[in-house]
Design a protein around this motif. Structure first.
Motif, PDB file in Angstrom:
ATOM      1  N   ALA A 129     -29.114  37.891 -78.381  1.00 26.51           N
ATOM      2  CA  ALA A 129     -29.534  38.151 -79.764  1.00 26.51           C
ATOM      3  C   ALA A 129     -29.095  37.027 -80.686  1.00 26.51           C
ATOM      4  CB  ALA A 129     -28.954  39.479 -80.248  1.00 26.51           C
ATOM      5  N   TYR A 130     -27.867  36.559 -80.530  1.00 26.32           N
ATOM      6  CA  TYR A 130     -27.372  35.476 -81.377  1.00 26.32           C
ATOM      7  C   TYR A 130     -28.093  34.161 -81.087  1.00 26.32           C
ATOM      8  CZ  TYR A 130     -23.622  38.606 -82.874  1.00 26.32           C
ATOM      9  OH  TYR A 130     -22.913  39.652 -83.403  1.00 26.32           O
ATOM     10  N   LYS A 131     -28.462  33.927 -79.836  1.00 33.76           N
ATOM     11  CA  LYS A 131     -29.232  32.719 -79.503  1.00 33.76           C
ATOM     12  C   LYS A 131     -30.542  32.707 -80.266  1.00 33.76           C
ATOM     13  CE  LYS A 131     -27.467  32.028 -74.785  1.00 33.76           C
ATOM     14  NZ  LYS A 131     -27.760  32.201 -73.338  1.00 33.76           N
ATOM     15  N   LYS A 132     -31.240  33.837 -80.260  1.00 30.73           N
ATOM     16  CA  LYS A 132     -32.522  33.921 -80.962  1.00 30.73           C
ATOM     17  C   LYS A 132     -32.345  33.802 -82.471  1.00 30.73           C
ATOM     18  CE  LYS A 132     -35.130  36.605 -77.551  1.00 30.73           C
ATOM     19  NZ  LYS A 132     -36.166  35.565 -77.384  1.00 30.73           N
ATOM     20  N   ARG A 174     -23.951  26.883-102.917  1.00 33.27           N
ATOM     21  CA  ARG A 174     -23.038  27.888-102.394  1.00 33.27           C
ATOM     22  C   ARG A 174     -23.199  27.986-100.882  1.00 33.27           C
ATOM     23  NH1 ARG A 174     -26.198  33.607-103.812  1.00 33.27           N
ATOM     24  NH2 ARG A 174     -28.060  33.119-102.562  1.00 33.27           N
ATOM     25  N   LEU A 175     -22.330  28.745-100.238  1.00 30.68           N
ATOM     26  CA  LEU A 175     -22.491  29.098 -98.833  1.00 30.68           C
ATOM     27  C   LEU A 175     -22.368  30.615 -98.743  1.00 30.68           C
ATOM     28  CD1 LEU A 175     -22.775  28.566 -95.833  1.00 30.68           C
ATOM     29  CD2 LEU A 175     -20.302  28.194 -95.712  1.00 30.68           C
ATOM     30  N   TYR A 176     -23.477  31.280 -98.544  1.00 25.60           N
ATOM     31  CA  TYR A 176     -23.471  32.736 -98.434  1.00 25.60           C
ATOM     32  C   TYR A 176     -24.574  33.223 -97.501  1.00 25.60           C
ATOM     33  CZ  TYR A 176     -23.923  37.670 -99.504  1.00 25.60           C
ATOM     34  OH  TYR A 176     -24.026  39.034 -99.383  1.00 25.60           O
ATOM     35  N   LEU A 177     -25.825  32.959 -97.848  1.00 25.61           N
ATOM     36  CA  LEU A 177     -26.946  33.468 -97.057  1.00 25.61           C
ATOM     37  C   LEU A 177     -26.943  32.946 -95.629  1.00 25.61           C
ATOM     38  CD1 LEU A 177     -29.805  33.246 -99.724  1.00 25.61           C
ATOM     39  CD2 LEU A 177     -28.636  35.316 -98.918  1.00 25.61           C
ATOM     40  N   ALA A 178     -26.426  31.729 -95.422  1.00 24.76           N
ATOM     41  CA  ALA A 178     -26.417  31.126 -94.088  1.00 24.76           C
ATOM     42  C   ALA A 178     -25.144  31.442 -93.302  1.00 24.76           C
ATOM     43  CB  ALA A 178     -26.598  29.618 -94.183  1.00 24.76           C
ATOM     44  N   MET A 179     -24.245  32.236 -93.883  1.00 21.50           N
ATOM     45  CA  MET A 179     -23.075  32.651 -93.113  1.00 21.50           C
ATOM     46  C   MET A 179     -23.553  33.512 -91.941  1.00 21.50           C
ATOM     47  SD  MET A 179     -20.579  33.572 -96.333  1.00 21.50           S
ATOM     48  CE  MET A 179     -19.293  34.333 -95.341  1.00 21.50           C
ATOM     49  N   PRO A 180     -23.056  33.289 -90.734  1.00 23.78           N
ATOM     50  CA  PRO A 180     -23.583  34.005 -89.566  1.00 23.78           C
ATOM     51  C   PRO A 180     -23.503  35.520 -89.693  1.00 23.78           C
ATOM     52  CG  PRO A 180     -21.527  32.855 -89.041  1.00 23.78           C
ATOM     53  CD  PRO A 180     -21.998  32.338 -90.352  1.00 23.78           C
ATOM     54  N   GLU A 181     -22.399  36.029 -90.251  1.00 26.00           N
ATOM     55  CA  GLU A 181     -22.270  37.476 -90.388  1.00 26.00           C
ATOM     56  C   GLU A 181     -23.276  38.051 -91.393  1.00 26.00           C
ATOM     57  OE1 GLU A 181     -18.653  35.699 -92.650  1.00 26.00           O
ATOM     58  OE2 GLU A 181     -19.906  35.228 -90.893  1.00 26.00           O
ATOM     59  N   GLU A 229     -37.706  40.481 -82.130  1.00 26.20           N
ATOM     60  CA  GLU A 229     -37.062  39.955 -80.923  1.00 26.20           C
ATOM     61  C   GLU A 229     -35.567  40.250 -80.905  1.00 26.20           C
ATOM     62  OE1 GLU A 229     -38.072  35.831 -81.015  1.00 26.20           O
ATOM     63  OE2 GLU A 229     -40.073  36.139 -80.134  1.00 26.20           O
ATOM     64  N   VAL A 230     -34.895  39.989 -82.024  1.00 25.42           N
ATOM     65  CA  VAL A 230     -33.457  40.257 -82.103  1.00 25.42           C
ATOM     66  C   VAL A 230     -33.209  41.756 -82.100  1.00 25.42           C
ATOM     67  CG1 VAL A 230     -31.373  39.971 -83.488  1.00 25.42           C
ATOM     68  CG2 VAL A 230     -33.015  38.093 -83.326  1.00 25.42           C
ATOM     69  N   GLY A 231     -34.026  42.486 -82.865  1.00 27.81           N
ATOM     70  CA  GLY A 231     -33.861  43.932 -82.954  1.00 27.81           C
ATOM     71  C   GLY A 231     -34.025  44.626 -81.617  1.00 27.81           C
ATOM     72  N   ALA A 232     -34.940  44.155 -80.795  1.00 24.60           N
ATOM     73  CA  ALA A 232     -35.153  44.762 -79.475  1.00 24.60           C
ATOM     74  C   ALA A 232     -33.890  44.659 -78.620  1.00 24.60           C
ATOM     75  CB  ALA A 232     -36.329  44.091 -78.776  1.00 24.60           C
TER      76      ALA A 232
END
Length: 272
Positions: free
Chosen positions: A164-167, A193-200, A244-247
């Motif tokens: 999931a993280y790869k996708k 800023r750095l917010y939307l692109a934070m992985p979490e 794809e990630v949700g599946a």
């Protein structure tokens, strides 16, 4: 001059089954059924607001349980998750998850629709230790650990999260960053800023959009991922990536629920 209705008193759309049978529940019922570590209510929350909130939380968590096909203890992350409602809060902040103390907090008048996002933060934090062991520090999220190339503990469940993280974060060839990641970085750059692109944050937004695209709807659990200013800006993944990630996530939780129910029925197999 019109007076706005407090958010907790708004009508939230849902089409799920009547989990409460039309009866009221209490926050004590949530602790009993889902095994939350604790629930604390703000001193300025009235009895009427507390009753409304208890019913909304109960329906939302029951709907989340049904969407993920898991037993109740998964919703409280095996009894580790604490809830607060109407305590503290900051202007403009609907809800937040606090890793220190494992607390999911919703503001009294601004929390509706944010529950799924914050719950995934809690899951992302909880699962870091299961996925990366001692390589994950106490307050780290699994999504961030993954992006830092920390060693993953071999397990089929972890492999699903890894995929999931790869996708979510990488390009199709795995050699660069995904279009979604690049877009989030460009949005952040425009705001310095750095917010939307934070992985979490990327992971939590993907999870909530995945949930809102399911047939079972609950606007207290999640809203705004399909039609909103934020959605128009592209802060949520496109439908293809979301699917794809949700599946992978839905398969993860389905199998987790299946394994936990197997053990609860008196079987001791540890590989489920």
């Amino acid at each position: 001059m019109t007076t706005s209705i407090p958010r907790i008193q708004r009508q939230y759309y849902r089409n799920g089954p009547p989990h409460r049978g039309g009866a009221d529940v209490s926050f004590a019922d949530l602790v009993k059924i889902f095994a939350f570590n604790s629930i604390h209510i703000g001193r300025w929350v009235t009895a009427a607001e507390q009753q409304l909130a208890a019913n909304l939380f109960f329906d939302a968590f029951c709907d989340l349980q049904q969407l993920l096909q898991v037993p109740p203890q998964v919703i409280s992350l095996n009894g580790s998750l604490a809830l607060t409602f109407g305590i503290g809060g900051q202007p403009g902040v609907c809800a937040h998850y606090q890793p220190q103390g494992r607390i999911l907090a919703l503001a009294k008048n601004a929390g509706g629709g944010s529950l799924a996002h914050e719950w995934f933060h809690a899951f992302d934090h909880y699962i870091a230790g299961k996925m990366f062991g001692d390589n994950a520090t106490r307050n780290q999220f699994s999504s961030r650990c993954w992006l830092q190339h920390k060693t993953i503990i071999p397990h089929y469940f972890n492999a699903l999260l890894d995929d999931a993280y790869k996708k979510l974060f990488l390009s199709a060839d795995g050699k660069g960053s995904s279009d979604f990641f690049n877009h989030c970085r460009s949005l952040d750059a425009a705001q310095n800023r750095l917010y939307l692109a934070m992985p979490e944050e990327m992971a939590a937004r993907t999870f909530e959009k995945m949930l809102q695209r399911q047939n079972l709807k609950n606007s207290f659990l999640v809203s705004g991922t399909l039609k909103s200013k934020a959605a128009e800006l592209g802060v949520y993944p496109d439908d293809t990536l979301c699917s794809e990630v949700g599946a992978l996530w839905l398969e993860y939780f389905r199998l987790l629920g299946q394994g936990l129910r197997y053990k609860a029925n008196g079987n001791s197999r540890e590989d489920g």
